[in-house]
Motif scaffolding. Structure first.
Motif, PDB file in Angstrom:
ATOM      1  N   UNK A 176      -2.456  -3.902  -5.732  1.00  0.00           N
ATOM      2  CA  UNK A 176      -1.179  -4.536  -5.382  1.00  0.00           C
ATOM      3  C   UNK A 176      -0.109  -3.876  -6.235  1.00  0.00           C
ATOM      4  N   UNK A 177       0.690  -3.041  -5.593  1.00  0.00           N
ATOM      5  CA  UNK A 177       1.729  -2.286  -6.288  1.00  0.00           C
ATOM      6  C   UNK A 177       3.035  -2.338  -5.495  1.00  0.00           C
ATOM      7  N   UNK A 178       4.137  -2.234  -6.231  1.00  0.00           N
ATOM      8  CA  UNK A 178       5.475  -2.218  -5.643  1.00  0.00           C
ATOM      9  C   UNK A 178       6.177  -0.968  -6.156  1.00  0.00           C
ATOM     10  N   UNK A 179       6.792  -0.195  -5.257  1.00  0.00           N
ATOM     11  CA  UNK A 179       7.445   1.041  -5.680  1.00  0.00           C
ATOM     12  C   UNK A 179       8.638   1.319  -4.772  1.00  0.00           C
ATOM     13  N   UNK A 207      10.194   2.056   3.870  1.00  0.00           N
ATOM     14  CA  UNK A 207       9.964   0.624   4.105  1.00  0.00           C
ATOM     15  C   UNK A 207       9.140   0.429   5.374  1.00  0.00           C
ATOM     16  N   UNK A 208       9.535   1.101   6.431  1.00  0.00           N
ATOM     17  CA  UNK A 208       8.844   0.946   7.720  1.00  0.00           C
ATOM     18  C   UNK A 208       7.385   1.383   7.623  1.00  0.00           C
ATOM     19  N   UNK A 218       7.593  -2.646  -1.021  1.00  0.00           N
ATOM     20  CA  UNK A 218       8.663  -1.690  -1.305  1.00  0.00           C
ATOM     21  C   UNK A 218       9.789  -2.328  -2.105  1.00  0.00           C
ATOM     22  N   UNK A 219      10.388  -1.520  -2.986  1.00  0.00           N
ATOM     23  CA  UNK A 219      11.558  -1.953  -3.753  1.00  0.00           C
ATOM     24  C   UNK A 219      12.711  -0.987  -3.523  1.00  0.00           C
ATOM     25  N   UNK A 247      12.000  -5.723  -2.286  1.00  0.00           N
ATOM     26  CA  UNK A 247      12.504  -5.982  -3.634  1.00  0.00           C
ATOM     27  C   UNK A 247      13.758  -5.151  -3.918  1.00  0.00           C
ATOM     28  N   UNK A 248      14.474  -5.560  -4.947  1.00  0.00           N
ATOM     29  CA  UNK A 248      15.549  -4.762  -5.546  1.00  0.00           C
ATOM     30  C   UNK A 248      15.147  -4.520  -6.993  1.00  0.00           C
TER      31      UNK A 248
END
Length: 449
Positions: A176-179, A207-208, A218-219, A247-248
């Protein structure tokens, strides 16, 4: 009627059999958090089982509690793994880190703005190459897992390829990662600059393709106000409106020279945070790294919008930025997580980060309890990332990303732990003397990796 009963019985047996084969259990000392120790009593903020059992079913938490109670409820074929002389905890959550800076950690002698110019920007130019990005992402994610970090909010570079590389490797590891791709169209090298239009188009395409694919999110990632025009920040706000679940991720009030520069660049704004606010960048999934020098009215605004701060003590000390005011954030009920901020931070280890965090609060004349520290590294990080209930503790249905901390990893830890007479003392020693050597095992969705 009888046919329906038979079908129901058959289905139940099939489900029971599948559940049994998907189950596994881990026995040992178990600790997880239920609430912020600053909002409830410390005793109410956590659950601790001296002889505990964590039951996993197909990668999710099924139950946690005393071993003697839960063992009686398990089918005989469930494998129970015993962890002695250690502590089972949820995986650590890093709310601010730059994967592209992994190989430039410990670059000497500068404060923020000079450090970016002399070290960071030259390093990030390499990430136009997809294969370079994959190699560094592999190293970076291995370092995180070795240190017990199972989720992170990650900066890419301005290159679309840097995020493609990162997500490709993270997906293979089932993490689980956000980038996000950095947005940066002014006050930076020409070969690290995008445009308002290209930044928007590249972000939208990423993002898509990647947002909510498997465990990836996605951030939208403006580097920081000085490197983004108002038009680019506004375009970032448009992306948040188009895709409300992304995310921002950006920087805020890290360094006094940086803050003065923002005032010169954006004279019509009422301070640094207001630059982002005017572009509609505050919200439940907005995470601002550092926030070392915040005014009360900015904390109030962060709280009103449910925005979060990533507290990065190793980086703040390394770059001489200052000591984050955790008590101020608590007073205004601002969501706070912990970040290593590799590569200004000097360690991937969240335990090392807790050590430095304690010292920053000591310098402020405040105390940081081990309960609050470990809360920030787990459930606090999950709440900052709007992932409470998904990661961060062992409530039923949460994803089973967890670690085992080793009380005997070093002779000093072994000797010191044996002298502890309370849980508080034991956790404090872990947070002061611990590092990546003290992570005995890291599990992703119940599987040891």
């Amino acid at each position: 009627m009888s046919n329906n009963t038979a079908n129901t019985s058959s289905t139940s047996e099939a489900i029971s059999k599948a559940t049994s084969t998907g189950r596994k259990a881990y026995r040992g000392e178990v600790l997880h958090f239920l609430a912020d120790p600053a909002k409830v009593s410390e005793e109410e903020s956590y659950q601790y089982f001296e002889d505990g059992l964590l039951v996993i079913n197909h990668g999710l938490v099924e139950a946690v509690g005393n071993a003697k109670d839960l063992l009686k409820t398990l089918p005989a074929d469930v494998v129970v793994t015993q962890y002695d002389n250690g502590l089972i905890m949820p995986g650590f959550i890093d709310t601010h880190v730059h994967y592209a800076q992994s190989e430039m950690v410990a670059s000497y002698g500068e404060q923020l703005l000079e450090w970016l110019e002399n070290y960071t920007f030259p390093e990030e130019k390499k990430f136009a190459d997809l294969e370079h990005g994959k190699r560094v992402a592999e190293f970076f994610l291995s370092q995180l897992l070795d240190a017990g970090t199972t989720t992170a909010l990650v900066f890419g570079t301005v290159h679309k390829e840097s995020v493609e590389a990162f997500f490709t490797v993270a997906q293979q590891k089932k993490l689980r990662m956000i980038c996000g791709k950095v947005l940066m169209n002014q006050n930076c090298p020409d070969d690290l600059s995008d445009t308002v239009e290209s930044g928007y188009a590249d972000s939208k395409a990423l993002i898509e393709k990647w947002h909510n694919t498997d465990r990836l999110q996605y951030a939208v990632t403006p580097r920081f106000a000085p490197t983004c025009s108002t038009e680019q920040l506004n375009k970032a706000g448009e992306l948040l409106k188009e895709y409300p679940s992304v995310y921002l991720h950006t920087h805020l009030s890290e360094n006094k020279d940086e803050i003065a520069w923002v005032s010169e660049l954006f004279p019509d704004s009422d301070g640094y945070l207001d630059v982002y606010d005017k572009s509609s960048l505050l919200g439940r999934r907005s995470v601002f790294a550092h926030g070392v020098h915040l005014h009360d009215h900015e904390c109030q605004r962060l709280s009103e919008t449910n925005s979060a701060i990533a507290f990065c003590p190793t980086s703040n000390l390394f770059l001489g930025s200052g000591c984050f005011n955790l008590k101020q954030a608590e007073e205004f009920d601002v969501n706070v997580g912990l970040g290593t901020d590799i590569g200004a931070g000097s360690s991937f280890s969240m335990l090392t980060t807790l050590n430095e965090g304690y010292k920053t609060q000591q310098l402020r004349g405040d105390k940081l309890s081990p309960y609050k520290s470990l809360y920030l590294a787990t459930l606090g990080g999950a709440i900052a990332l709007d992932l409470e209930g998904t990661i961060g503790n062992f409530i039923q249905g949460a994803e089973a990303d967890f670690i085992v901390l080793d009380y005997q990893a070093t002779p000093l830890m072994d000797v010191r732990i044996k002298r502890c007479t309370t849980l508080t003392e034991k956790l404090f020693v872990l947070s002061m003397l611990g590092d990546d050597r003290h992570v005995k095992a890291t599990h992703i969705m119940g599987e040891k990796v």
